[in-house]
Scaffold this active site. Structure first.
Site, PDB file in Angstrom:
ATOM      1  N   LYS A  49      27.639  45.349  54.311  1.00 27.24           N
ATOM      2  CA  LYS A  49      26.171  45.430  54.170  1.00 27.24           C
ATOM      3  C   LYS A  49      25.555  46.375  55.197  1.00 27.24           C
ATOM      4  O   LYS A  49      24.789  47.277  54.839  1.00 27.24           O
ATOM      5  CB  LYS A  49      25.549  44.033  54.345  1.00 27.24           C
ATOM      6  CG  LYS A  49      24.038  44.056  54.531  1.00 27.24           C
ATOM      7  CD  LYS A  49      23.452  42.668  54.701  1.00 27.24           C
ATOM      8  CE  LYS A  49      23.222  42.216  56.096  1.00 27.24           C
ATOM      9  NZ  LYS A  49      22.005  42.675  56.782  1.00 27.24           N
ATOM     10  N   ASN A  50      25.874  46.152  56.457  1.00 30.44           N
ATOM     11  CA  ASN A  50      25.155  46.899  57.490  1.00 30.44           C
ATOM     12  C   ASN A  50      25.569  48.364  57.560  1.00 30.44           C
ATOM     13  O   ASN A  50      24.830  49.181  58.115  1.00 30.44           O
ATOM     14  CB  ASN A  50      25.274  46.184  58.845  1.00 30.44           C
ATOM     15  CG  ASN A  50      24.440  44.902  58.858  1.00 30.44           C
ATOM     16  OD1 ASN A  50      23.559  44.717  58.000  1.00 30.44           O
ATOM     17  ND2 ASN A  50      24.712  44.016  59.793  1.00 30.44           N
ATOM     18  N   CYS A 144      15.488  39.190  58.528  1.00 27.74           N
ATOM     19  CA  CYS A 144      15.678  37.823  59.002  1.00 27.74           C
ATOM     20  C   CYS A 144      14.855  37.585  60.260  1.00 27.74           C
ATOM     21  O   CYS A 144      14.810  38.444  61.148  1.00 27.74           O
ATOM     22  CB  CYS A 144      17.148  37.590  59.369  1.00 27.74           C
ATOM     23  SG  CYS A 144      18.207  37.306  57.965  1.00 27.74           S
ATOM     24  N   ARG A 149      11.806  41.072  67.380  1.00 24.59           N
ATOM     25  CA  ARG A 149      12.725  42.197  67.121  1.00 24.59           C
ATOM     26  C   ARG A 149      11.952  43.517  67.226  1.00 24.59           C
ATOM     27  O   ARG A 149      11.639  44.150  66.220  1.00 24.59           O
ATOM     28  CB  ARG A 149      13.385  42.045  65.732  1.00 24.59           C
ATOM     29  CG  ARG A 149      14.298  40.850  65.647  1.00 24.59           C
ATOM     30  CD  ARG A 149      14.883  40.652  64.267  1.00 24.59           C
ATOM     31  NE  ARG A 149      16.023  41.509  63.989  1.00 24.59           N
ATOM     32  CZ  ARG A 149      16.707  41.481  62.853  1.00 24.59           C
ATOM     33  NH1 ARG A 149      16.357  40.646  61.883  1.00 24.59           N
ATOM     34  NH2 ARG A 149      17.731  42.287  62.660  1.00 24.59           N
ATOM     35  N   ASP A 332      26.331  37.958  64.344  1.00 28.75           N
ATOM     36  CA  ASP A 332      26.258  37.639  62.911  1.00 28.75           C
ATOM     37  C   ASP A 332      27.310  36.611  62.479  1.00 28.75           C
ATOM     38  O   ASP A 332      27.319  36.184  61.323  1.00 28.75           O
ATOM     39  CB  ASP A 332      26.406  38.919  62.070  1.00 28.75           C
ATOM     40  CG  ASP A 332      25.226  39.854  62.253  1.00 28.75           C
ATOM     41  OD1 ASP A 332      24.194  39.413  62.791  1.00 28.75           O
ATOM     42  OD2 ASP A 332      25.345  41.040  61.869  1.00 28.75           O
ATOM     43  N   ARG A 424      21.190  38.263  50.176  1.00 26.44           N
ATOM     44  CA  ARG A 424      20.933  39.553  50.826  1.00 26.44           C
ATOM     45  C   ARG A 424      22.230  40.173  51.311  1.00 26.44           C
ATOM     46  O   ARG A 424      22.312  41.389  51.458  1.00 26.44           O
ATOM     47  CB  ARG A 424      20.019  39.369  52.044  1.00 26.44           C
ATOM     48  CG  ARG A 424      18.598  39.059  51.695  1.00 26.44           C
ATOM     49  CD  ARG A 424      17.753  39.035  52.961  1.00 26.44           C
ATOM     50  NE  ARG A 424      18.163  40.156  53.794  1.00 26.44           N
ATOM     51  CZ  ARG A 424      18.195  40.137  55.132  1.00 26.44           C
ATOM     52  NH1 ARG A 424      17.826  39.077  55.783  1.00 26.44           N
ATOM     53  NH2 ARG A 424      18.578  41.187  55.798  1.00 26.44           N
TER      54      ARG A 424
HETATM   55  N1  EPU Z   1      16.009  45.593  70.570  1.00 26.75           N
HETATM   56  C1  EPU Z   1      14.880  45.923  71.300  1.00 26.75           C
HETATM   57  N2  EPU Z   1      14.244  47.105  70.998  1.00 26.75           N
HETATM   58  C2  EPU Z   1      14.686  47.938  70.016  1.00 26.75           C
HETATM   59  C3  EPU Z   1      15.833  47.589  69.274  1.00 26.75           C
HETATM   60  C4  EPU Z   1      16.486  46.397  69.573  1.00 26.75           C
HETATM   61  O1  EPU Z   1      14.452  45.198  72.175  1.00 26.75           O
HETATM   62  O2  EPU Z   1      14.061  48.994  69.794  1.00 26.75           O
HETATM   63  C5  EPU Z   1      16.710  44.345  70.880  1.00 26.75           C
HETATM   64  C6  EPU Z   1      16.635  43.344  69.724  1.00 26.75           C
HETATM   65  O3  EPU Z   1      15.457  42.596  69.748  1.00 26.75           O
HETATM   66  C7  EPU Z   1      17.883  42.517  69.932  1.00 26.75           C
HETATM   67  C8  EPU Z   1      18.881  43.531  70.517  1.00 26.75           C
HETATM   68  O4  EPU Z   1      18.101  44.608  71.009  1.00 26.75           O
HETATM   69  O5  EPU Z   1      17.629  41.545  70.903  1.00 26.75           O
HETATM   70  C9  EPU Z   1      19.876  44.081  69.522  1.00 26.75           C
HETATM   71  O6  EPU Z   1      19.199  44.535  68.348  1.00 26.75           O
HETATM   72  P1  EPU Z   1      19.833  45.613  67.362  1.00 26.75           P
HETATM   73  O7  EPU Z   1      18.950  46.783  67.304  1.00 26.75           O
HETATM   74  O8  EPU Z   1      21.275  45.830  67.740  1.00 26.75           O
HETATM   75  O9  EPU Z   1      19.793  44.830  65.994  1.00 26.75           O
HETATM   76  P2  EPU Z   1      19.230  45.305  64.599  1.00 26.75           P
HETATM   77  O10 EPU Z   1      19.515  46.755  64.413  1.00 26.75           O
HETATM   78  O11 EPU Z   1      17.851  44.795  64.431  1.00 26.75           O
HETATM   79  C10 EPU Z   1      21.526  44.941  63.384  1.00 26.75           C
HETATM   80  C11 EPU Z   1      21.969  44.224  62.148  1.00 26.75           C
HETATM   81  C12 EPU Z   1      21.904  42.726  62.393  1.00 26.75           C
HETATM   82  C13 EPU Z   1      22.790  42.390  63.583  1.00 26.75           C
HETATM   83  C14 EPU Z   1      22.391  43.215  64.807  1.00 26.75           C
HETATM   84  C15 EPU Z   1      23.293  43.021  66.001  1.00 26.75           C
HETATM   85  C16 EPU Z   1      21.387  45.698  60.361  1.00 26.75           C
HETATM   86  C17 EPU Z   1      20.468  46.019  59.245  1.00 26.75           C
HETATM   87  N3  EPU Z   1      21.111  44.595  61.045  1.00 26.75           N
HETATM   88  O12 EPU Z   1      20.180  44.512  63.629  1.00 26.75           O
HETATM   89  O13 EPU Z   1      22.426  42.129  61.223  1.00 26.75           O
HETATM   90  O14 EPU Z   1      22.651  41.028  63.891  1.00 26.75           O
HETATM   91  O15 EPU Z   1      22.387  44.617  64.465  1.00 26.75           O
HETATM   92  O16 EPU Z   1      24.604  43.342  65.672  1.00 26.75           O
HETATM   93  O17 EPU Z   1      22.354  46.416  60.613  1.00 26.75           O
HETATM   94  C18 EPU Z   1      22.785  40.385  59.713  1.00 26.75           C
HETATM   95  O18 EPU Z   1      23.529  41.158  59.096  1.00 26.75           O
HETATM   96  O19 EPU Z   1      22.703  39.158  59.470  1.00 26.75           O
HETATM   97  C19 EPU Z   1      21.973  40.916  60.795  1.00 26.75           C
HETATM   98  C20 EPU Z   1      20.936  40.247  61.314  1.00 26.75           C
END
Ligand code: EPU
Length: 454
Positions: A49-50, A144, A149, A332, A424
């Site tokens: 997915k990701n 989610c 975030r 995850d 999803r």
């Molecule tokens: N963060 C910030 N500022 C930013 C970006 C991130 O503070 O600009 C913080 C977030 O709040 C969090 C941490 O950094 O505390 C990590 O966030 P990250 O950006 O790595 O997560 P994401 O891109 O929002 C993706 C996956 C998630 C997965 C996370 C961590 C996708 C679409 N989503 O989320 O997937 O949990 O990386 O590996 O790729 C899932 O598949 O169930 C899912 C939630």
């Protein structure tokens, strides 16, 4: 003419055979699981997915059509493809999990709220539109609810490349005269901002260096996809990624990697039911942190070239887990493995270090007899040996998968509502589980109120 969204839960999109889950005022569905059956047999893992939700928008960067293989049939993918289609791309399924995307028809890089609200990964349209058109207008993303975030690191990277970013009535508006390769240091390891920066920088002038980059398998997959189109990206999979901008990207045919988290979920489901399951189409290296913890808990894990076998012949025992960016234990998989630890002997400690609010499933597990206390980002899990079936509600995607695992292991019947969260991210979840001997079916729940976000 473009299709309009309707408020049907299952939308049959004419141009694709994929299922799109769209939440309106109509029926929602629930899983009904009669627990207590050992999972046995073989199961095939779908594309990640990701990776898919990053690679699909990335196809916009190419001046020619791209063919993506091993595309998972899940609603986040349907929504990504739907956004492309609504923007003017030609999107066609040419095989069960193979899609051809010709994005040359996209002229206006705008993703409105109605589309962006359904999916966190809609923010990848910011990076890809910026990279292609030097401008983007995308509504703030949904996804989610796992706590706060923010996307400050994404915006910091875009600004460093030379773009101006403003928030305008819920829309993120980004413009750049030129994008100039730069050095970007992330304050924390972030998957989304690493991907968005790669998308924006791939056609910038000069070299971009991302430091403290995320190293997840889907980061490497995106880099491989972009490089197969003619990009020049080095170091993906390490914490320093170097992107030398190129002028043009060509078409490509590319197979998406298997889903590490879907594989991990089946590993835990097999363990929780004391089953014996061969999980096929996986990359065992991507599963190492999950394998290591399962072995500590007392689960047998046998690795083959592209499959992994899970079996249990002794007691399950406590352990401690802390979620970390890759190659650490993935957030995850935290709800699923915590559910397994409820069935293990002793007291386990699980620390969630990525998100603020990823224990919302614990209240639901308590209905099934779990003994878990949560203090901030730490859960203390007292093993209870077994679950009792109960009505529960999936609060988010991975939490929903964890409740399915609990239901499979439970004595009696578990009914799980709000399974649109699960759809999803898991292709044919109940069919795959049924093929392993689970007693699980999907039923409509008429007349449920509107759900605002996926
Ligand atoms: N963060 C910030 N500022 C930013 C970006 C991130 O503070 O600009 C913080 C977030 O709040 C969090 C941490 O950094 O505390 C990590 O966030 P990250 O950006 O790595 O997560 P994401 O891109 O929002 C993706 C996956 C998630 C997965 C996370 C961590 C996708 C679409 N989503 O989320 O997937 O949990 O990386 O590996 O790729 C899932 O598949 O169930 C899912 C939630």
């Amino acid at each position: 003419m473009r299709l309009k969204y309707t408020s049907a839960v299952h939308l049959n999109i004419e141009f694709i055979s994929f299922k799109a889950v769209y939440i309106g005022e109509k029926n929602l569905e629930k899983f009904i699981i009669k627990g207590g059956r050992r999972l046995q047999g073989e199961v095939e893992i779908s594309g990640a997915k990701n990776a898919a939700v990053a690679i699909i928008p990335a196809a916009i960067l190419s001046d020619e059509p791209c063919v993506l293989e091993n595309v998972p049939n899940i609603s986040d993918v349907s929504i990504s493809l739907r956004i492309l289609y609504e923007m003017g791309a030609d999107v066609k399924f040419i095989g069960k999990n193979t899609v051809r995307i010709d994005a040359s028809g996209i002229k206006d890089p705008v993703v409105p709220y109605e589309m962006a609200k359904h999916m966190r990964a809609s923010y990848y349209f910011l990076g890809t539109f910026l990279g292609k058109f030097k401008r983007a207008r995308v509504a703030m993303p949904g996804g989610c609810y796992l706590g706060d975030r923010p996307i400050d690191q994404h915006l910091k990277a875009f600004s460093t490349l030379g773009a101006s970013c403003t928030l305008d009535h819920g829309m993120i508006d980004i413009q750049a005269e030129t994008l100039l390769g730069s050095q970007i240091y992330f304050d924390m390891v972030t998957v989304g901002a690493t991907i968005n920066t790669m998308l924006a920088a791939v056609k910038a002038t000069g070299m971009t260096v991302i430091e403290n980059a995320a190293k997840e398998p889907h980061i490497v997959d995106l880099a491989n996809f972009l490089n197969s189109m003619g990009a020049d990206i080095m170091g993906a999979g390490t914490d320093v990624i170097k992107i030398r901008g190129v002028k043009k990207l060509k078409g490509t045919t590319y197979a998406i990697i298997p889903d590490q988290i879907e594989a991990g979920t089946f590993m835990v489901a097999a363990a929780a039911t004391k089953g014996d399951v061969l999980i096929k189409n996986v990359i065992p290296k991507h599963l190492e942190s999950i394998t290591a913890k399962l072995e500590k808990i007392g689960v047998n894990v046998e690795e083959f070239d592209d499959s992994i076998r899970i079996s249990v012949d002794g007691p399950l025992v406590k352990t401690s887990i802390k979620t970390m960016p890759h190659p650490g234990f993935p957030t995850d998989m935290q709800p699923q493995i915590s559910t397994l630890l409820c069935l293990a002997e002793g007291t386990s400690i699980v620390t969630e270090s990525i998100f603020d609010n990823r224990f919302r499933y614990v209240d639901e597990l308590r209905r099934m007899g779990a003994n878990v206390s949560v203090d901030g980002k730490v859960a203390v899990i007292e093993g209870v040996g077994s679950f009792m079936g109960a009505p529960v509600t999936a609060p988010d995607l991975r939490a929903g998968a964890a409740l399915v695992i609990a239901g499979l292991a439970a004595k009696g019947v578990t009914e799980i509502e709000d399974i649109y969260h699960i759809e999803r991210g898991y292709e044919s979840f109940e069919e795959k589980l049924r093929s392993l001997g689970a007693d699980i079916e999907k039923k409509s729940v008429p007349g449920v109120a509107v759900r605002k976000a996926l």
